[in-house]
Enzyme design. Structure first.
Site, PDB file in Angstrom:
ATOM      1  N   HIS A 396       0.839  -1.205   0.000  1.00 32.99           N
ATOM      2  CA  HIS A 396       0.000   0.000   0.000  1.00 32.99           C
ATOM      3  C   HIS A 396       0.873   1.254   0.000  1.00 32.99           C
ATOM      4  CE1 HIS A 396      -3.745   2.244   1.016  1.00 32.99           C
ATOM      5  NE2 HIS A 396      -2.876   3.078   1.576  1.00 32.99           N
ATOM      6  N   GLU A 397       1.889   1.272   0.869  1.00 33.31           N
ATOM      7  CA  GLU A 397       2.752   2.455   0.949  1.00 33.31           C
ATOM      8  C   GLU A 397       3.608   2.614  -0.301  1.00 33.31           C
ATOM      9  OE1 GLU A 397       2.230   4.637   3.191  1.00 33.31           O
ATOM     10  OE2 GLU A 397       0.788   3.322   4.169  1.00 33.31           O
ATOM     11  N   HIS A 400       1.816   4.385  -2.950  1.00 32.39           N
ATOM     12  CA  HIS A 400       1.772   5.837  -2.775  1.00 32.39           C
ATOM     13  C   HIS A 400       2.940   6.541  -3.473  1.00 32.39           C
ATOM     14  CE1 HIS A 400      -1.716   6.478  -0.402  1.00 32.39           C
ATOM     15  NE2 HIS A 400      -1.317   5.777   0.637  1.00 32.39           N
ATOM     16  N   GLU A 419      -5.609   7.454  -1.569  1.00 32.24           N
ATOM     17  CA  GLU A 419      -5.869   6.239  -0.796  1.00 32.24           C
ATOM     18  C   GLU A 419      -6.646   5.177  -1.584  1.00 32.24           C
ATOM     19  OE1 GLU A 419      -4.231   5.778   1.612  1.00 32.24           O
ATOM     20  OE2 GLU A 419      -3.742   7.730   2.473  1.00 32.24           O
TER      21      GLU A 419
END
Length: 763
Positions: A396-397, A400, A419
């Site tokens: 997930h990070e 980003h 997000e």
């Protein structure tokens, strides 16, 4: 859920007048003092005025009209002319076309108007209510910076012309007459150097930051901003383009967290506060204020300083017991991406792979490739249990890096652009990391879609409708006042940090688009989108328009930007296309397996007590207290082998779904809960599984499991916030006592937002 939102309390003001002047580079020079819990030093800001850049959106005086009306209702005073005691001049401060007021706050100003700033330089006035962001009719131009919980000591102009060799940035080979125009010309030439001159640029930024002062500047602070002016500078063009600010953070500042690590050693880090970094350094918070930075941070030699820089820094020994660390960023990004962590950190490297490991056969990128070591914060909760939770969080990070950093939202209320994309892409990246076959990857993604569907429904049932909208400003999204000031709706709401609506609704929108267009078409468009908008700020329509324009008209299937806005982004509740649709995961074998397990457990739970007791006795013969095994009776359906098979074959996400389904049951007997714990070793699973297990314990008052709840509330503090509410709502005296005891032990280690929310629940 009936929750009243107060715009004066819940909306986050962005005060910087970015339409007039922009920070292009920051140079920070800081000392970290753990005894006083203060970070202090200087920050030098290099500006470009509004005549040299074009704002991305047209200005509008109507943007903040509603906020202005609300502020006027609360009794905000008219323009005020405040005397500056013991100073050489006075100046007016007041709102023009944009108003933020501290409605309902207690006035902590002293008789001279200083707002709780005991270390502020003498002779400076301060207003709690207002600041001039427009300079209409005023004598001098004001630079407005976002600032909160800082002690500003002095502001001065930097004499960049005094730097040796700086004449190369002027039209003269030798500097004979130095003027404000010449200094500003030097800064302009410096900040506009070509990207391939970045080393030279950083070097001269550092030299300029150490140049002498050529005069102090007047400044003023209020609850949310720092305003700076120079007498006689009536426009942004006239204002000094390099200034130095001396300041200190405050121990209670909300941008940083002072705490202890798991070994009890002190540490400090930025925690992704709702107010971002304005309590760490004065800055321009609006996303449009894209800047580069470099920082030198000094701390005791026993500490390691980590920052979100592009370089891997090494400490420089200054003197006995003190080290210095230097980081920099050359890609312009919002100030909110700046991060720091100082503590007794230990570097842990993966163990060397054996020659037979497939990982050894994959090429690693050379050191000079574009691999950014930007810092990622992971909760210790992700490191327990299997690697699944840590792996998905990391994915997930990493996502980003594209959506959130390389491409950002121009309006922070559209956080789904960051997000939602990261949530959708984490499944793709995690499947790649596990090297799953296509069908396995699809099965796991459908399982996670099923889990998210359950979470979205639960979130929408338990959150205010206003906070369920992904594009709350609608057609005004991305608009700002003439000065560049704006508000982030609900940005300060206490519930906001614990909500996942933007993650989940954003995810389901992208999943819907990918399924409608086809995975291949969707990801092809996504790659083109990333390539086109890399390094830019976007709005929802930028993505949606490009996506739909990439598809032949006959294949758009009645999709339009307007329909997507209406159905997905500007409405609360379940999006219209999902209403009545086939549930996520309905065709997934992993989900069906969980359904079968739920049925098995419910059948067990409903068996007569005598039969259950006989079965438990047989189970005790199979597994001793220490886990040693003996041969199970051949007819025992709960044999050790079957228990182990069920435990080994269920993925962590399946265990989460199993426990969530069991949570929907009104009653579960304590023997059933005991059997669940023994079968799946729930106390050894990752934090997501253990959280659901603790929910079952609390719901059914399973006293033998209270130790697991207490452990979770201590070791997984952020994830445990919801459990405090569950412990209190049942009005069980023993559970409430457990909640208060755990909170008293943990509150000193909790982040401020979590601690305040839990305190409201308990007291």
């Amino acid at each position: 859920m009936d929750i009243k939102l107060d715009p004066a309390r819940d909306d986050l003001p962005l005060m910087a007048n970015t339409s007039h002047i922009l920070v292009k580079h920051y140079v920070l020079d800081l000392d970290v003092n753990f005894e006083s819990r203060v970070i202090e030093g200087t920050i030098v800001l290099f500006f470009e005025d509004g005549n040299r850049f074009k704002p991305q959106t047209g200005s509008t005086k109507e943007t903040c009209q509603l906020a202005s009306k609300e502020a006027c209702k609360s009794g905000t005073p008219e323009l005020c002319h405040l005397p500056v005691p013991n100073a050489r001049t006075t100046f007016n401060v007041g709102y023009n076309d944009f108003i933020i007021c501290d409605k309902g706050e207690e006035d902590t100003s002293d008789k001279d108007g200083n707002h709780d700033n005991q270390e502020q330089a003498p002779g400076i006035s301060s207003s709690k209510y207002c600041c001039d962001t427009e300079n209409h009719g005023r004598e001098d131009f004001l630079v407005v910076l976002d600032c909160c919980d800082l002690s500003v000591l002095k502001v001065e102009e930097v004499d960049v012309a005094a730097v040796q060799g700086i004449e190369k940035f002027t039209r003269s080979s030798k500097l004979t007459v130095v003027s404000k125009e010449l200094r500003n010309e030097i800064v302009h030439e410096l900040v506009t150097l070509p990207a391939d001159h970045w080393r030279e640029q950083l070097d001269y930024f550092a030299r300029c930051s150490q140049a002498p002062s050529c005069g102090e500047l007047f400044f003023d602070t209020d609850a949310w901003s720092l305003q700076i002016k120079k007498t006689g500078a009536q426009t942004a063009t006239d204002f000094p383009h390099a200034i130095r600010i001396y300041y200190k953070t405050r121990p209670e500042g909300q941008s940083v967290t002072w705490t202890s690590d798991q070994s009890g050693r002190p540490c400090v880090y930025t925690m992704g506060s709702p107010i971002n970094n304005r309590a760490l350094f004065p800055c321009q918070e609006p996303p449009v204020a894209m800047s580069t930075w470099q920082a030198t941070v000094r701390a005791a030699a026993s500490f390691v300083v980590l920052m979100s820089g592009e370089n891997s820094a090494k400490p420089t020994q200054l003197h006995e017991g003190c080290s210095s660390w230097h980081y920099y960023v050359t890609m312009p990004m919002p100030a909110s991406t700046f991060a720091i962590a100082v503590g007794c950190w230990t570097e842990v490297k993966p163990e060397a792979c054996s020659s037979g490991d497939p990982a050894m056969e994959r090429p690693f990128p050379p050191p000079e490739t574009d691999c950014s070591p930007h810092i990622i914060f992971l909760s210790q909760s992700t490191l327990t249990g299997r690697s699944h939770l840590c792996g998905t969080r990391l994915c997930h990070e990493i996502a980003h890096a594209w959506f959130g950093l390389a491409i950002g939202a121009r309006d922070w209320t559209e956080e789904w652009l960051s997000e939602g994309f990261a949530t959708h892409l984490e499944d793709v990246l995690w499947a790649q990391a596990q090297q799953l076959a296509p069908h396995e990857a699809w099965e796991q993604q459908e399982l996670r879609a099923c889990l998210r569907w359950h979470r979205l429904q639960d979130e929408l049932r338990n959150s205010p409708e206003e906070m369920q909208v992904l594009r709350p400003s609608k057609e005004r999204t991305g608009h700002v006042s003439d000065s560049g000031a704006s508000v982030v709706k609900h940005g300060l709401s206490p519930e906001k940090p614990f909500m996942q609506v933007h993650y989940l609704k954003g995810y389901f929108l992208l999943r819907f688009l990918a399924r409608r267009l086809g995975q291949e078409t969707y990801f092809s468009c996504l790659r083109k989108f990333v390539h086109k908008f890399h390094g830019q700020l976007i709005l929802s329509q930028d993505f949606l328009q490009m996506l739909l324009e990439s598809i032949p008209e006959e294949k758009r299937l009645e999709l339009s930007v307007e329909n997507i806005f209406q159905d997905w982004l500007e409405s609360s509740g379940i999006p219209k296309p999902l209403q009545g649709a086939r549930p996520a995961g309905a065709d997934c074998g992993l989900v069906r397996r969980v359904d079968a397990e739920v049925t098995r457990w419910m059948q067990l739970d409903r068996r007569p007590r005598k039969r259950r007791r006989r079965q438990e006795e047989e189970e005790e013969e199979v597994v001793s207290e220490k886990g040693s095994c003996c041969t199970a009776p051949s007819g025992n359906s709960w044999s050790l082998r079957r228990m182990q098979r069920r435990r080994a074959s269920l993925l962590p996400d399946q265990l989460v779904l199993l426990l969530e389904r069991l949570l929907e049951e009104k009653t579960l007997t304590h023997p059933t809960l005991q059997a669940l714990q023994r079968t799946y070793h729930l106390h050894e699973q990752d934090a997501e599984v253990r959280h659901r297990w603790c929910e079952l314990i609390v719901k059914h008052k399973y006293t033998r499991g209270y130790g697991h709840v207490e452990r979770f509330l201590w070791e997984d503090q952020a994830m445990g916030v919801y459990l405090y509410g569950e412990l209190m709502v049942g009005e069980d005296a023993r559970q409430q006592q457990l909640a208060r005891r755990c909170f008293e032990r943990a509150r000193g280690q909790m982040d401020r937002a979590s601690a305040e929310l839990v305190a409201e629940m308990l007291f």
